[in-house]
Design an enzyme around this catalytic site. Structure first.
Site, mmCIF file in Angstrom:
data_model
loop_
_atom_site.group_PDB
_atom_site.id
_atom_site.type_symbol
_atom_site.label_atom_id
_atom_site.label_comp_id
_atom_site.label_asym_id
_atom_site.label_seq_id
_atom_site.Cartn_x
_atom_site.Cartn_y
_atom_site.Cartn_z
ATOM 1 N N ASP A 207 0.707 -0.923 0.069
ATOM 2 C CA ASP A 207 -0.364 -0.011 -0.250
ATOM 3 C C ASP A 207 0.680 1.233 0.039
ATOM 4 O O ASP A 207 0.206 2.047 -0.459
ATOM 5 C CB ASP A 207 -0.950 -0.121 0.547
ATOM 6 C CG ASP A 207 -2.461 -0.933 0.674
ATOM 7 O OD1 ASP A 207 -2.999 -1.023 -0.098
ATOM 8 O OD2 ASP A 207 -3.154 -1.353 2.466
ATOM 9 N N TYR B 84 -7.202 2.330 6.920
ATOM 10 C CA TYR B 84 -6.259 2.254 7.938
ATOM 11 C C TYR B 84 -6.382 4.069 8.667
ATOM 12 O O TYR B 84 -5.601 4.350 8.513
ATOM 13 C CB TYR B 84 -5.192 2.084 7.410
ATOM 14 C CG TYR B 84 -4.582 1.143 6.292
ATOM 15 C CD1 TYR B 84 -4.766 -0.338 7.183
ATOM 16 C CD2 TYR B 84 -4.859 1.053 5.472
ATOM 17 C CE1 TYR B 84 -4.719 -1.158 6.099
ATOM 18 C CE2 TYR B 84 -4.714 0.214 4.242
ATOM 19 C CZ TYR B 84 -4.666 -1.128 5.223
ATOM 20 O OH TYR B 84 -4.385 -2.442 4.482
ATOM 21 N N HIS C 197 -6.820 -11.869 9.117
ATOM 22 C CA HIS C 197 -7.836 -11.391 8.554
ATOM 23 C C HIS C 197 -8.643 -12.270 7.713
ATOM 24 O O HIS C 197 -8.673 -13.015 6.463
ATOM 25 C CB HIS C 197 -8.516 -10.417 7.569
ATOM 26 C CG HIS C 197 -9.668 -9.521 7.852
ATOM 27 N ND1 HIS C 197 -9.626 -7.920 8.109
ATOM 28 C CD2 HIS C 197 -10.437 -10.027 8.851
ATOM 29 C CE1 HIS C 197 -11.415 -8.222 8.480
ATOM 30 N NE2 HIS C 197 -11.264 -8.956 8.721
ATOM 31 N N GLN D 270 -0.541 9.998 -0.190
ATOM 32 C CA GLN D 270 -1.404 10.397 -0.877
ATOM 33 C C GLN D 270 -2.845 9.941 -1.150
ATOM 34 O O GLN D 270 -4.211 10.120 -1.316
ATOM 35 C CB GLN D 270 -1.100 10.132 -2.395
ATOM 36 C CG GLN D 270 -1.286 9.200 -3.515
ATOM 37 C CD GLN D 270 -0.783 9.315 -4.468
ATOM 38 O OE1 GLN D 270 -0.054 9.923 -4.822
ATOM 39 N NE2 GLN D 270 -0.765 7.875 -5.072
ATOM 40 N N GLY E 52 4.462 1.776 -1.829
ATOM 41 C CA GLY E 52 5.587 1.313 -2.215
ATOM 42 C C GLY E 52 4.707 1.513 -3.454
ATOM 43 O O GLY E 52 5.017 2.300 -4.732
ATOM 44 N N GLY F 18 -8.102 2.384 -1.541
ATOM 45 C CA GLY F 18 -8.909 1.715 -2.306
ATOM 46 C C GLY F 18 -9.981 1.506 -1.368
ATOM 47 O O GLY F 18 -10.632 2.144 -0.553
ATOM 48 N N ASN F 19 -10.452 -0.005 -1.122
ATOM 49 C CA ASN F 19 -11.572 0.173 -0.546
ATOM 50 C C ASN F 19 -10.862 0.144 1.282
ATOM 51 O O ASN F 19 -12.154 0.054 2.227
ATOM 52 C CB ASN F 19 -11.935 -1.523 -0.015
ATOM 53 C CG ASN F 19 -10.483 -2.698 -0.341
ATOM 54 O OD1 ASN F 19 -9.816 -2.358 -0.931
ATOM 55 N ND2 ASN F 19 -10.965 -3.638 0.321
ATOM 56 N N TYR F 20 -9.913 -0.059 1.576
ATOM 57 C CA TYR F 20 -9.498 -0.565 3.187
ATOM 58 C C TYR F 20 -9.029 0.719 3.768
ATOM 59 O O TYR F 20 -8.649 1.886 2.880
ATOM 60 C CB TYR F 20 -8.246 -1.657 3.677
ATOM 61 C CG TYR F 20 -8.457 -2.703 4.353
ATOM 62 C CD1 TYR F 20 -8.845 -2.530 5.439
ATOM 63 C CD2 TYR F 20 -9.119 -3.918 3.102
ATOM 64 C CE1 TYR F 20 -9.274 -4.092 5.710
ATOM 65 C CE2 TYR F 20 -9.122 -4.544 3.650
ATOM 66 C CZ TYR F 20 -9.201 -5.091 4.971
ATOM 67 O OH TYR F 20 -9.334 -5.907 5.926
#
Lengths: 675, 675
Positions: free
Chosen positions: B323, B413, B627, B331, B325, B409-411
């Site tokens: 996520d 953090y 997960h 960004q 690199g 994207g979807n996650y």
């Protein structure tokens, strides 16, 4: 007037008081009230002819059997004609003529249901009363006076305390304890000033000194730097904080009816026991989709704490405490200080236990309950993939915490039960208070040529290495009693063909534990998720309805399995055990732990290897900390925190807080001026 | 006007703006300002003749060398004539004519310091610009239109996104990505409605579709039940909360000067990088006893996150994201929503990064900073052993949190850096957002006869098994740069003589790591404490001054070591690595990670087995989560939290918060009425 008449009259009086002091009907799991404690005392004292020497070591609610509770609960919840409450009973352990007796008392009929003389190894909990008397014995004991004189100490500033001594393979044992002393001159921090090398052995039944040792003289560490009371400390103070508080303009969001609590989607009962401390029962959560409360936890509490110190020398080798069974984690609970122990929005509940003589002792503000708003995010997402739109939805997290602090001698344990709207129950533990400290001659590590079994933490002061093992009893009833324990192992699959460019992936291979032997688990050995599921109910998608244990810090015992303290604490041999529910299997380290021999622990019970599949089962989980003290832990320890979580896993059909809104921002009152 | 003149004129203008927009002098570690980003763009575009096709993949501060920063810092702190700030430089990675170039720009002289053509494997981060263009390509691609028609989908509601594809042993690779699509009809939750079986391969350099697959048709999961926006959900809502807030009547307790923060006893700097996201630097803590600030953390950030999914089939096998690199954790940061993402007492900081064309893009409210008051206890003790006295001293805990959310994207953090007055730095991670979902034919687990590589989470919807590995770069400088890494192993000692009734105890055996090989650690294999110490400084008692790593949830990779994604993510092979400080070793998985081959990871750097004793060292720590999705994670996931702690261990002579007082209760304003 015979004994029975006296009891009856007394109890009428008591019942009257009871009505006066309670404005709510007792819940069947409510702890014994002061009136009930008094009633137990009267009934028991009248039953035994030798009441003058009788001491109460344990008085607690004899809970109705689980089916009775569940029946009452369902009739109560359904709001059709509620069933009558199950009869209130008390269970007491008393001691006289060097013998322990168990008595069950019916509080409705004011009668004795059963009595039993305790045989076997192990003694009941120490009472504060006998500890106080025993701690005074050295002061009239000539060799001790001599020891003080030799050290030039002011007797009036010496404070002594009792320490349990375990069992190290002896044949017949007495209720002996060691009494060790401290110099509380110019400090509240007595533990920082031990009279090292000096110990008396006291027989608690005869209440006399039966052994004494003054092995060597080392300097009593100086008082300077030991104090922790703000009123005794000198400036500069700091670091400084600006005022901060949690504010709820509409008042608390939870309701408390006696010991029953409702908040957000949770209902539960907060009990108290002189030995276990807090007991959380009947936790159920409202399912918005199914529009009903669903059962999660029938009962959760800490049946034992094991705290072995790692110094094998004469004054310390026996220091392997069982804080529940020896000292009473409940009676050791401290009154919480509003604003310092709990935030400003906390409500408090008092607790009562029976003192040595059976009379009720009040712990004011024993529990606090508060809504926690730590600024965390309950869930969120920002979506930027949809053209010409940025979507952000976020919800802030609020939870409800039930807190107690139990101070067992030098150590303060902060125990939190935290209920989250997403269905998680987080169980937090904080370790603070004072270290177990040993006096020595060293002032610098340069001088040390041997193992000192700890960290040199201040001049002449060693913080002894030790562990804390917290065992939790977790009677999960996931949507009902019949549950199974499932290990979902994460296993690597090696790809052996050309169907994918990947050489490997992992998948989940689930095993349902058939018997107790399948459920003895040492965490950390392989990756797996541990679940309690209801095998009789499935989600719409067909997944087993369950709750998952998310373990906290993992520690395994480092003592040898055949070492005496470890035999007694064999319940820590595995992090997880699962047993079929059995009302009598409650105290994981045994009913009578003082000087116990490990013949009544879960390690023994489990040898029967009973079936646990699709049964009412209990999960026993041990969370541990190895503690290598550091200088920061002196003179008082900053809290070290840990905890674990019970998390719904295919219990709900979907995210149960999808339709929760963030709490409204607080509206401040209309104000004319600032203070 | 030649290029140089243009640059100079432009930069004068920029400098003028720069002064207008900042009311403080830049700290040498401040992220590039919008003016500086513009300046970089101008300088770079003028330098390269082909500027029209040039894309900016990375623009960030080229930090001054560590000695320069430290020199400036010490002159700045001492308040004698401060040293001039080190010159501001930027480092950029740009791409044109299918080639990546590195450029270092001096922002003071407006000149190019160095340029380099990138050789070797791996590509720079994807830009949002090219992802947006690539995601549109299918819509003008006939076979895709055919696929949509076949499925009867409304083209205007289809949304596509780019996915990196890793490396699986291919020889020469291009900057290819897969483009997969979703049906955002009647929902914001596009990830819940994948067009499974359909994927285009896009060459980002040629910006065209070079491959296409429509392997099979499965139902697009229905929109019903996927929505998470409150405005689109139907009642009943709940569970409900009463209003609650954190209140500070005297305003915040911290001060923020640009990106420099001071609070209680902590000073630190909050930086930002387009790739790394938040960077915490120069964290130092005031020692009340020594009356000076002492250095703790030179720099901490997340150099990489590895998120491998565990479905080996055609559309998923390559889903093994990096996520940082590949996508740019910086960004991808989301604007935080006041009150929902952060509490009411939070302050916010914006961030700016260079878009594909080099122009600054603003992330409003990218950071929030707030004092956290969760009702916890900082330390406490109740003393009952002193006759006729009950002493209780307790202090409530306040900490300072720096938070960001990065939505890749979807996650989503949630990354927290929490500073505690007791010297601890707690690093928190929260996982929320939307699962990686796969469409399938199943609606009930009964129908499943094969491995579906995930959990059936809703009708036709599978939550794919996956991991999250967070690697932290922790350049601890404990009281100076020269540090050592110490493993304090807890070892059982078997007693072989009769000196004690104990058969065993544990003690601490410390090893100092000499070289990198000594410091590769898989957590959980044996009990030990991991410390970074300053071997040149000791406490008064002679203990090594240090900080300890208290690890969070432990997870080890379950992929085979020789599987391609694991070769690329070899930095997760150990939970802990220690390297000598090296300015160029920053990105643990390599500088160029898209399609990388693992030849530039810490696993390779460390093969040199350099000396790390009494050197400026960096601790790399990986915290992981396996997960297994559950139905509760759908349609949006309740936050799953984890974290670790850096805890002072014989860093202070004693408890550094002994003389801290609890925050004052808030004084409410004098009020005439309630709203």
């Amino acid at each position: 007037m015979d004994a029975t008449t006296k009891v009856t009259l007394f109890s009428i009086l008591m019942l009257f008081w009871s009505h006066a002091e309670c404005n709510h009907l007792l819940h069947p799991l409510d702890p014994l009230t002061p009136s009930e404690l008094n009633l137990v005392r009267t009934i028991v004292q009248n039953f035994y002819p030798t009441s003058q020497n009788l001491t109460f070591h344990y008085v607690g609610l004899d809970e109705p059997n689980k089916p009775e509770i569940l029946k009452w609960l369902s009739s109560n919840n359904s709001k059709i004609k509620p069933k009558p409450r199950p009869p209130r009973r008390a269970f007491a352990v008393v001691r006289f003529q060097k013998q322990s007796h168990e008595i069950t008392v019916d509080l409705s009929t004011h009668s004795i249901v059963s009595t039993k003389d305790c045989e076997g190894n192990g003694n009941p909990m120490l009472t504060f009363g006998e500890q106080a008397v025993a701690s005074q014995l050295p002061f009239s004991y000539e060799p001790f006076k001599e020891s003080l004189k030799k050290r030039g100490l002011n007797t009036s500033q010496v404070v002594c305390a009792c320490f349990t001594i375990g069992w190290f393979g002896e044949g017949k044992t007495k209720r002996n304890v060691k009494v060790k002393c401290y110099y509380a001159n110019d400090t509240a921090n007595l533990y920082a000033r031990p009279l090292e090398g000096v110990a008396a052995v006291v027989d608690l039944d005869d209440m006399k000194i039966v052994g004494y040792n003054d092995r060597y003289v080392v300097p009593v560490p100086k008082a300077e730097g030991t104090e922790y009371r703000a009123s005794k400390l000198k400036p500069p103070f700091g670091p400084k904080h600006k005022g901060i508080a949690v504010t709820q303009d509409g008042g608390p969001g939870f309701t408390k009816d006696g010991h029953s609590v409702s908040w957000a989607n949770w209902n539960f009962h907060v009990g108290f026991d002189i030995r276990a401390g807090p007991i959380i029962s009947l936790a159920s959560i409202y399912d918005l989709q199914k529009q009903r409360h669903r059962r999660v936890l029938y009962k959760g509490f800490i049946p034992e704490l094991f705290v072995p110190y790692q110094d094998p020398t004469e004054e310390w080798y026996y220091t392997t405490y069982f804080d529940s069974g020896e000292y009473g984690f409940g009676q050791s609970m401290s009154s919480l200080q509003p604003l310092n122990d709990c935030p400003p929005n906390a409500a408090f509940i008092d607790a009562y236990y029976a003192g040595s003589d059976g009379t009720p002792v009040k712990i004011a503000n024993a529990f606090c309950i508060f809504e926690k708003y730590a600024g965390d995010i309950m869930w969120r997402h920002t979506e930027i993939s949809i053209p010409n739109e940025v979507i952000t939805e976020a919800r802030s997290d609020v939870s409800l915490v039930v807190r107690i602090v139990s101070t067992v001698g030098n150590y303060d344990y902060v125990i939190d039960w935290e209920f989250k709207p997403n269905g998680c129950i987080k169980i937090g533990v904080g370790l603070t208070g004072i270290l177990g400290l040993k006096a020595g001659t060293y002032t610098n590590t340069d001088q040390i040529k041997e193992d000192i079994y700890g960290t040199l933490i201040a001049d002449n002061t060693i913080g002894i290495y030790h562990d804390h093992f917290f065992t939790y009893y977790l009677d999960l009833d996931i949507d009902g009693e019949a549950n199974s324990f499932v290990k979902s192992n994460l296993e690597t699959v090696r790809v052996k063909d050309d169907t994918t460019p990947r050489k490997s992936y992992w998948t989940v291979v689930s095993e349902t534990a058939k018997t107790e032997a399948d459920a003895k688990i040492n965490l950390g050995s392989k990756p797996s998720e541990l679940l309690v599921v209801n095998p009789n109910k499935k989600t719409k998608q067909g997944n087993k309805i369950g709750y998952r244990l998310l373990p906290g810090p993992v520690a395994h015992p480092l003592l040898l399995n055949d070492d005496y303290p470890q035999i007694r604490a064999a319940f820590t041999n595995y992090n997880v055990w699962v047993t079929p529910y059995n009302k009598s299997e409650k105290w994981v380290g045994g009913s009578y732990v003082d000087r116990s021999r490990g013949d009544d622990t879960i390690a023994i019970w489990s040898l029967r290897d009973r079936e646990i599949e699709n049964k009412d089962i209990v999960l026993w989980y041990t969370m541990g900390f190895h503690h290598v003290p550091s200088q920061e832990d002196y003179p008082i320890m900053p809290t070290l925190s840990g905890g674990f979580e019970l998390r719904p896993t295919n219990f709900f059909e979907r995210n149960p807080v999808l339709k929760t809104k963030s709490p409204k921002p607080v509206h401040f009152p209309n104000c004319t001026s600032q203070h």
